[in-house]
Design a protein around this motif. Structure first.
Motif, PDB file in Angstrom:
ATOM      1  N   ALA A  23      97.634   4.014 -12.933  1.00  0.00           N
ATOM      2  CA  ALA A  23      96.539   3.150 -13.172  1.00  0.00           C
ATOM      3  C   ALA A  23      97.265   1.858 -13.288  1.00  0.00           C
ATOM      4  O   ALA A  23      98.041   1.308 -14.067  1.00  0.00           O
ATOM      5  CB  ALA A  23      95.683   3.161 -14.259  1.00  0.00           C
ATOM      6  N   VAL A  24      96.627   0.793 -12.243  1.00  0.00           N
ATOM      7  CA  VAL A  24      97.075  -0.476 -12.462  1.00  0.00           C
ATOM      8  C   VAL A  24      96.684  -1.402 -13.509  1.00  0.00           C
ATOM      9  O   VAL A  24      97.525  -1.979 -14.024  1.00  0.00           O
ATOM     10  CB  VAL A  24      96.600  -1.258 -11.170  1.00  0.00           C
ATOM     11  N   GLN A  25      95.623  -0.928 -14.102  1.00  0.00           N
ATOM     12  CA  GLN A  25      95.183  -1.611 -15.541  1.00  0.00           C
ATOM     13  C   GLN A  25      95.634  -0.806 -16.486  1.00  0.00           C
ATOM     14  O   GLN A  25      94.611  -0.953 -17.488  1.00  0.00           O
ATOM     15  CB  GLN A  25      93.564  -1.801 -15.388  1.00  0.00           C
ATOM     16  N   ASP A  26      96.531   0.095 -16.701  1.00  0.00           N
ATOM     17  CA  ASP A  26      96.689   0.873 -17.821  1.00  0.00           C
ATOM     18  C   ASP A  26      97.203   0.109 -18.955  1.00  0.00           C
ATOM     19  O   ASP A  26      98.010  -0.824 -19.011  1.00  0.00           O
ATOM     20  CB  ASP A  26      97.954   1.727 -17.330  1.00  0.00           C
ATOM     21  N   GLU A  27      96.446   0.276 -20.064  1.00  0.00           N
ATOM     22  CA  GLU A  27      96.822  -0.281 -21.215  1.00  0.00           C
ATOM     23  C   GLU A  27      97.724   0.397 -22.161  1.00  0.00           C
ATOM     24  O   GLU A  27      98.105  -0.028 -23.297  1.00  0.00           O
ATOM     25  CB  GLU A  27      95.415  -0.847 -22.004  1.00  0.00           C
ATOM     26  N   VAL A  28      98.311   1.566 -21.702  1.00  0.00           N
ATOM     27  CA  VAL A  28      99.458   2.363 -22.313  1.00  0.00           C
ATOM     28  C   VAL A  28     100.629   2.273 -21.853  1.00  0.00           C
ATOM     29  O   VAL A  28     101.754   1.762 -22.466  1.00  0.00           O
ATOM     30  CB  VAL A  28      98.900   3.633 -22.715  1.00  0.00           C
TER      31      VAL A  28
END
Length: 423
Positions: A346-351
């Motif tokens: 995921a490009v917007q991965d927050e982990v």
């Protein structure tokens, strides 16, 4: 509203969805009658190493038993205790749960599914969570949809406890050793009907993707006899340092605690370096997290900034030489697999920062590895659990079910969403 506040609200919503998905699990329910829970791994004799196990070959089966599953699945299931190798390259044991689907293909491909655990509590292992009556199966239940899909393809399955008896997370090498030896054990277990020529695939996401990455990277040197034809994994956390910085202070701060407490307990030199900088509360938290699963730690550490537990900033904690060394040892992309890879992120991965996976893919491609890399623009960390598995299983099916070769070289594709992108 400030941009920082907006980011916190956005992360809060994503975390809330993540927790709901994890706690709800798949849309299947157990038909097992209420009864006594199975013995916890720390007191179950099945998990204990027999005398003299050290002399057995890696992957040798030491015990086996049939099990009743926590949910009805179209498969027979057994658990295997086998000899393996730990993070210190010493003999150890762990368990894998193996499945023979009712509709097994005549050629019997095998998939090793690495279920994320992301915790050190002994009750958090998949082998416990998969058993009827298990009381701490939240994480495992949340990954049963993927297991169902694998079985529906007629593939034999191995689900290893790749964190071992002591819940080492996220250490280098050991997840690969334990997964490869779980595959060895599965291929030797007569009821599964496997053999030396069995086609083997690997699948994992997040913490399971981390284990899958180590498995495929170590296979050429540790288990070259295994016929691994492909590995599909996502959000793998190739740079633990980056993941800890990214999650600290956010909805997934529990990952920081799980990682630091595991390193603290696993490596005496890390404990010696960290302990002088821990507050009394910090020492207590390190010990507490060793007994918990991620589903318990997530709400406890929601938006927690881990600097509260130290007398120095977190970046200085992570720079302590013993800790920095073991974190560096856990970096993926440093060995060249011979099997082709399908990586999704995921490009917007927050982990897991997308940049860390980009660099891992670049490093692997520079080593001549065949990589198909898919980046999902409209996705955050939990989204690809639902959106990404269809394309990943389709790619894996081409490796397992046909003679279709994987594409040569490397490719990177960025899509808006795998929910709507044609496969």
């Amino acid at each position: 509203m400030s941009s920082k506040a907006q980011r916190r609200v956005r992360k809060f919503g994503v975390a809330a969805v993540a927790v709901v998905v994890m706690l709800a699990g798949p849309a299947i329910v157990s038909s097992n009658p209420a009864g006594a829970a199975p013995s916890l791994p720390q007191v179950d004799e099945f998990y204990q190493p027999p005398v003299g196990f050290e002399s057995a070959a890696p992957g040798a089966i030491l015990r086996s038993r049939p099990i009743e599953l926590i949910v009805p699945l179209p498969a027979q299931a057994w658990q295997l205790l086998y000899r393996t190798t730990d993070v210190f390259d010493q003999p150890d044991v762990t368990v894998t749960t193996v499945f023979l689907p009712d509709n097994v293909r005549p050629d019997r491909p095998l998939v090793s599914q690495e279920m994320f655990e992301d915790a050190s509590g002994p009750q958090c292992v998949p082998s416990y969570g998969l058993r009827a009556g298990a009381q701490s199966s939240t994480e495992t239940m949340g990954q049963l949809k993927d297991l169902q899909s694998i079985l529906a393809n007629g593939w034999v399955v191995s689900v290893p406890d790749f964190g071992g008896r002591f819940g080492h997370f996220p250490v280098g090498r050991e997840p690969g050793y334990m997964t490869l030896d779980g595959i060895r054990a599965a291929t030797q277990f007569a009821p599964l009907g496997l053999g030396p020529e069995t086609r083997i695939g690997l699948f994992g996401y997040s913490g399971g993707g981390f284990a899958t990455g180590w498995t495929v990277e170590l296979q050429p040197s540790y288990a070259p006899e295994l016929n691994i034809v492909g590995a599909a994994y996502g959000g793998p956390g190739p740079d633990i340092n980056a993941a800890l910085f990214t999650t600290n202070g956010g909805p997934f701060s529990a990952i920081v605690g799980s990682g630091l407490s595991s390193y603290y307990t696993t490596y005496p030199e890390v404990e010696a370096a960290m302990r002088p900088h821990l507050t009394p509360e910090g020492v207590a938290v390190m010990e507490q997290l060793q007994t918990q699963c991620l589903s318990s730690t997530l709400p406890q550490q929601f938006f927690s900034d881990w600097k509260r537990y130290f007398d120095i900033p977190l970046d200085q904690v992570l720079a302590l030489p013993p800790l920095a060394d073991v974190i560096n040892q856990a970096r993926l992309g440093t060995h060249a697999p011979t099997a082709p890879l399908y990586v999704f992120q995921a490009v917007q991965d927050e982990v897991i920062p997308v940049g860390s996976t980009d660099r891992m893919v670049d490093d692997l491609c520079a080593r001549g590895v065949r990589v198909t890399y898919v980046r999902e623009q409209l996705a955050e960390h939990m989204t690809p659990i639902l959106s990404g598995f269809s394309a990943a299983f389709s790619w894996l099916g081409e490796r397992l079910n046909t003679d279709t070769p994987a594409p040569d070289g490397c490719s990177t594709t960025t899509v808006l969403s795998q929910f709507v992108t044609p496969k």
